[in-house]
Design a protein around this motif. Structure first.
Motif, short mmCIF file in Angstrom:
data_model
loop_
_atom_site.label_atom_id
_atom_site.label_comp_id
_atom_site.label_asym_id
_atom_site.label_seq_id
_atom_site.Cartn_x
_atom_site.Cartn_y
_atom_site.Cartn_z
N ALA A 44 0.83 -1.20 0.00
CA ALA A 44 0.00 0.00 0.00
C ALA A 44 0.87 1.26 0.00
O ALA A 44 0.59 2.22 -0.73
N GLY A 47 2.63 1.38 -3.39
CA GLY A 47 1.62 1.67 -4.41
C GLY A 47 1.16 3.11 -4.37
O GLY A 47 0.92 3.73 -5.41
N ALA A 48 1.05 3.68 -3.18
CA ALA A 48 0.65 5.09 -3.07
C ALA A 48 1.70 5.99 -3.70
O ALA A 48 1.37 7.00 -4.32
N LEU A 50 3.62 5.14 -6.23
CA LEU A 50 3.63 4.92 -7.67
C LEU A 50 2.34 5.36 -8.36
O LEU A 50 2.29 5.42 -9.59
N LEU A 51 1.31 5.71 -7.59
CA LEU A 51 0.02 6.04 -8.17
C LEU A 51 0.08 7.22 -9.15
O LEU A 51 -0.46 7.11 -10.26
N PRO A 52 0.71 8.34 -8.82
CA PRO A 52 0.74 9.45 -9.79
C PRO A 52 1.41 9.07 -11.11
O PRO A 52 0.93 9.45 -12.19
N GLU A 53 2.48 8.30 -11.05
CA GLU A 53 3.15 7.87 -12.27
C GLU A 53 2.25 6.94 -13.08
O GLU A 53 2.21 7.03 -14.32
N THR A 54 1.52 6.09 -12.41
CA THR A 54 0.62 5.16 -13.10
C THR A 54 -0.51 5.92 -13.78
O THR A 54 -0.86 5.62 -14.93
N VAL A 55 -1.07 6.91 -13.09
CA VAL A 55 -2.15 7.70 -13.68
C VAL A 55 -1.64 8.44 -14.91
O VAL A 55 -2.32 8.48 -15.95
#
Length: 93
Positions: A44, A47-48, A50-55
């Motif tokens: 978690a 993942g938090a 990496l979230l902006p890069e994934t979006v």
């Protein structure tokens, strides 16, 4: 009298053995739960981050696919998930 003593001795051996097995099983279950909780929390947190890069990546891929559709069909592909834009009242036909 000897049989009673043997049974008591057997009972005195079985009870600690049973307690040891139950303790080992409980510790094993708790260890697995602790490892699972730690792994979930770690994923978690990572993942938090990496979230902006994934979006951003997903938006870039979506934009590329929309451009492909526009090239193939000759019509502008609207972004999915958004309601279609309404024309102004003066421009309706």
């Amino acid at each position: 009298m000897r049989k009673t003593t043997s049974r008591q001795t057997a009972g005195a051996t079985v009870q600690p053995a049973r307690a040891a097995v139950l303790t080992f099983g409980t510790m094993l279950v708790l260890t697995v739960l602790l490892i699972t909780a730690t792994a979930t929390a770690t994923l978690a947190v990572v993942g938090a981050g990496l979230l902006p890069e994934t979006v951003t990546l997903v938006r870039r891929i979506s934009g590329a696919k929309r451009r492909q559709v526009t090239e193939w069909t000759g019509e502008r592909a609207d972004p999915g998930g958004l309601p279609p834009k309404k024309k102004a009242a003066c421009c309706r036909s």
